[in-house]
Design a protein around this motif. Structure first.
Motif, PDB file in Angstrom:
ATOM      1  N   LEU A 216       0.623  -1.236   0.080  1.00  0.00           N
ATOM      2  CA  LEU A 216       0.051   0.020   0.083  1.00  0.00           C
ATOM      3  C   LEU A 216       0.903   1.389   0.101  1.00  0.00           C
ATOM      4  O   LEU A 216       0.642   2.171  -0.861  1.00  0.00           O
ATOM      5  CB  LEU A 216      -1.016   0.033   1.217  1.00  0.00           C
ATOM      6  CG  LEU A 216      -2.168   1.261   1.366  1.00  0.00           C
ATOM      7  CD1 LEU A 216      -2.750   1.233   0.049  1.00  0.00           C
ATOM      8  CD2 LEU A 216      -2.632   1.010   2.626  1.00  0.00           C
ATOM      9  N   MET A 217       1.951   1.087   0.931  1.00  0.00           N
ATOM     10  CA  MET A 217       2.818   2.506   1.015  1.00  0.00           C
ATOM     11  C   MET A 217       3.547   2.609  -0.442  1.00  0.00           C
ATOM     12  O   MET A 217       3.564   3.775  -1.034  1.00  0.00           O
ATOM     13  CB  MET A 217       3.494   2.561   2.138  1.00  0.00           C
ATOM     14  CG  MET A 217       4.837   3.390   2.318  1.00  0.00           C
ATOM     15  SD  MET A 217       6.088   3.098   3.290  1.00  0.00           S
ATOM     16  CE  MET A 217       7.003   2.019   2.397  1.00  0.00           C
ATOM     17  N   ILE A 218       4.122   1.712  -1.034  1.00  0.00           N
ATOM     18  CA  ILE A 218       5.016   1.765  -2.107  1.00  0.00           C
ATOM     19  C   ILE A 218       4.198   2.135  -3.424  1.00  0.00           C
ATOM     20  O   ILE A 218       4.251   2.816  -4.116  1.00  0.00           O
ATOM     21  CB  ILE A 218       5.883   0.609  -2.244  1.00  0.00           C
ATOM     22  CG1 ILE A 218       6.777   0.339  -1.215  1.00  0.00           C
ATOM     23  CG2 ILE A 218       6.767   0.734  -3.571  1.00  0.00           C
ATOM     24  CD1 ILE A 218       7.778  -0.557  -1.275  1.00  0.00           C
ATOM     25  N   GLY A 219       2.909   1.372  -3.401  1.00  0.00           N
ATOM     26  CA  GLY A 219       2.156   1.395  -4.656  1.00  0.00           C
ATOM     27  C   GLY A 219       1.136   2.720  -4.784  1.00  0.00           C
ATOM     28  O   GLY A 219       0.742   3.138  -5.765  1.00  0.00           O
ATOM     29  N   LYS A 220       1.034   3.282  -3.709  1.00  0.00           N
ATOM     30  CA  LYS A 220       0.220   4.526  -3.334  1.00  0.00           C
ATOM     31  C   LYS A 220       1.093   5.719  -3.339  1.00  0.00           C
ATOM     32  O   LYS A 220       0.730   7.004  -3.741  1.00  0.00           O
ATOM     33  CB  LYS A 220      -0.802   4.624  -2.359  1.00  0.00           C
ATOM     34  CG  LYS A 220      -2.032   3.902  -2.355  1.00  0.00           C
ATOM     35  CD  LYS A 220      -2.677   4.023  -3.692  1.00  0.00           C
ATOM     36  CE  LYS A 220      -3.497   5.344  -3.415  1.00  0.00           C
ATOM     37  NZ  LYS A 220      -4.179   5.745  -4.749  1.00  0.00           N
ATOM     38  N   MET A 221       2.355   5.823  -2.803  1.00  0.00           N
ATOM     39  CA  MET A 221       3.096   6.938  -2.327  1.00  0.00           C
ATOM     40  C   MET A 221       4.427   6.964  -3.259  1.00  0.00           C
ATOM     41  O   MET A 221       4.336   7.874  -4.098  1.00  0.00           O
ATOM     42  CB  MET A 221       3.274   7.037  -0.932  1.00  0.00           C
ATOM     43  CG  MET A 221       1.974   7.148  -0.309  1.00  0.00           C
ATOM     44  SD  MET A 221       2.324   7.323   1.539  1.00  0.00           S
ATOM     45  CE  MET A 221       3.354   8.960   1.780  1.00  0.00           C
ATOM     46  N   ILE A 222       4.876   6.014  -3.132  1.00  0.00           N
ATOM     47  CA  ILE A 222       6.454   6.116  -3.655  1.00  0.00           C
ATOM     48  C   ILE A 222       6.335   5.815  -5.250  1.00  0.00           C
ATOM     49  O   ILE A 222       6.709   6.448  -5.916  1.00  0.00           O
ATOM     50  CB  ILE A 222       7.352   5.076  -3.211  1.00  0.00           C
ATOM     51  CG1 ILE A 222       7.700   5.267  -1.848  1.00  0.00           C
ATOM     52  CG2 ILE A 222       8.786   4.996  -3.980  1.00  0.00           C
ATOM     53  CD1 ILE A 222       8.472   4.173  -0.954  1.00  0.00           C
TER      54      ILE A 222
END
Length: 582
Positions: A216-222
């Motif tokens: 979720l963090m990598i796919g939505k933000m980074i």
């Protein structure tokens, strides 16, 4: 690290110390935004949905302590402690319209500018050293999603999964605020829901939860996409959690952002971590007034103008910023001791290098911005249209074949592993670069109302040469002051026993200093004369270009008048023909 703060239409980024007021919904923003500018709110809401900052922060706060320590060990701690950033849509759009996909840099009147790996490290805290974020891409990610995340993927040929499904697997079934629920209560509810859904002890269930959060963090933000779904093409890299921290996620963020900037300017906003662009502009272009680097809290300011009007005003400001107001080295004096990730990434800060993010392979042309290293900008070969393999495809919506990018771009991976090539410059001024830059781009460097006045880049070239001359004048003035100070000290060295040999040496030294100071003052006087000549030439050229632009418009006005006369004559003939038929 200085904390960027909003001023004049945006907010900025700072390390999370205490809870802050969060802006998530239209009702939250209506106290700041007028109802007449709903387009800006709509675009801001779209960027918010892409980023998902609030939900990710709430889930992060609900993670068990041992998983927080794991994330710290992976190098994501500084990134996850950043506070949310309200999008400055106008600034992002204006920057995007100045992006040149040929050289992967912004085009401004004063030359190329580009976010570098140092900007990524200092603003996000992500790692830029280590293994490239690459591997094999597949036509379907159903198997790794089901095996590693224990979730389902809609469609057999897809690399995207629904954000809501991934979010719900982490305990946050709904991120909407309930009626009468305050901001603090909303965050606390989501955090409690996430905490209740997480495995409390280490094991396979905890590893699954951590992979879900990382996805979720990598796919939505980074590596965020333009829509709501979350990309999962990087999921194979998360299988071995002990190696996740070895990858250069910051370099992948920059590659993904460059790729998004290269899309059509008709697409508003960018995919990926757009706050990097905003804070980069706050640091390097403080004259814009969109945000200021301070150590105090962020403040979102109202701007009642329409989005297009704001973008035009930003372009006008960029067209007229004095070259000396651009901050090429804004991080000088930073306390790097409190940011160990900066020291770790420093070997990559001054190099031309390839950036990798699976099928996105783009070059970072640091040689175009040698001034960020405190060097004079030399004339370099300006990059031309990229080769076909450099952009093998942006979409992962089932159109990719199985491709091993470690083989497909082996040469570029080898270059990255060797840390690219160091940027050096033996230039003593920026003049030759400004001339070559003006010949190459001409009026392309203007996007505001001024662009009609300098179609061949004469004004920008003179401005650049004048700025370079002023820099040389200031440097030479410092030399003259230093020589005069040394001469004064030499002349005041009196007293004490001294031999005739010492007196002779002192006399020779005074003569050499006086001669050097005189030569430096002569050169300084010549530079001042040249500066005045350049200012006169710039004023004359500006006036001449304005007159030429007016002359170019006159035939167009005459042509319009002729068209009107012909239209009136055609209408009269049609009327007469109608009368004859009657």
């Amino acid at each position: 690290m200085r904390i960027p703060e909003s001023d004049g239409g945006s907010v900025a980024l700072r390390r999370r110390q205490t809870p802050c007021r969060l802006i998530r919904t239209e009702s939250d923003l209506r106290t700041f935004l007028p109802t007449s500018d709903l387009l800006v709110f709509a675009l801001q809401s779209e960027l918010w949905s892409r980023l998902g900052w609030v939900v990710i922060r709430a889930i992060y706060d609900g993670l068990p302590d041992f998983q927080v320590r794991q994330l710290e060990g992976m190098g994501f701690g500084p990134f996850l402690r950043l506070e949310e950033l309200a999008p400055d849509v106008a600034l992002i759009q204006a920057l995007k319209e100045r992006w040149d996909p040929e050289c992967h840099a912004f085009l401004f009147p004063w030359g190329h500018m580009v976010p570098t790996l140092e900007d990524v490290v200092r603003i996000t805290g992500l790692r830029v050293d280590g293994r490239a974020v690459t591997g094999t891409t597949y036509t379907s990610y159903q198997e790794p999603v089901e095996r590693l995340l224990e979730l389902e993927v809609r469609g057999e040929r897809s690399s995207l999964m629904q954000r809501t499904v991934l979010q719900a697997s982490l305990g946050v079934v709904s991120a909407r605020r309930q009626t009468g629920e305050g901001q603090a209560e909303h965050m606390e509810r989501m955090t409690d829901d996430a905490r209740a859904a997480m495995a409390e002890e280490e094991g396979e269930a905890a590893d699954r939860d951590l992979r879900r959060f990382l996805t979720l963090m990598i796919g939505k933000m980074i590596l965020g996409t333009r829509g709501d779904p979350v990309g999962c093409w990087f999921l194979p890299l998360l299988e071995d959690l002990s190696s996740v921290g070895n990858y250069a996620w910051g370099a992948a963020l920059l590659a993904h952002l460059f790729d998004s900037l290269g899309t059509s300017s008709r697409e508003t906003g960018v995919a990926g971590f757009f706050p990097l662009l905003q804070v980069w502009a706050y640091y390097h272009l403080p004259s814009l007034g969109r945000g200021v680097a301070r150590r105090h809290g962020a403040r979102f300011c109202r701007d009642e103008r329409t989005l297009r009007r704001q973008v035009t005003l930003i372009h006008d400001a960029l067209d007229t910023i004095p070259f000396g107001h651009v901050r090429w080295t804004p991080y000088v004096g930073e306390d790097d001791a409190t940011q160990p990730w900066v020291e770790r990434g420093r070997p990559y800060f001054s190099r031309d290098i390839w950036l990798h993010c699976f099928n996105t392979v783009v070059p970072l042309h640091h040689r175009l911005v040698a001034r960020t290293l405190g060097l004079h900008q030399a004339v370099v070969e300006f990059p031309t249209r990229q080769r076909a393999w450099e952009q093998p495809g942006r979409s992962f919506r089932g159109i990719q074949q199985v491709t091993d990018w470690t083989v497909r771009v082996r040469e570029q991976l080898d270059d990255s592993e060797r840390r690219g090539r160091e940027v050096v410059s033996e230039a003593t001024s920026d003049e030759d670069y400004f001339r070559a830059y003006a010949r190459k781009y001409g009026a392309q460097v203007y996007k505001g109302s001024r662009r009609l006045l300098d179609p061949e880049g004469r004004i920008s070239s003179l401005e650049g040469i004048l700025h370079s001359t002023i820099q040389q004048r200031d440097d030479l003035q410092a030399v003259v002051d230093q020589l005069r100070a040394e001469l004064d000290r030499a002349q005041q060295m009196v007293g004490g026993a001294s031999s005739s040999r010492e007196d002779l040496d002192r006399s020779v030294l005074e003569g050499q200093l006086a001669s050097a100071a005189a030569r430096a003052e002569d050169a300084l006087a010549q530079l001042r004369e040249r500066e005045q000549e350049l200012r006169t030439a710039l004023a004359q050229t500006t006036t001449l270009e304005a007159e030429m632009a007016e002359l170019r418009l006159r035939p167009e006005a005459a042509e319009v008048a002729r068209w009107r006369q012909e239209a009136e004559e055609a209408a009269r003939l049609r009327a007469e023909a109608g009368d004859l038929r009657t």
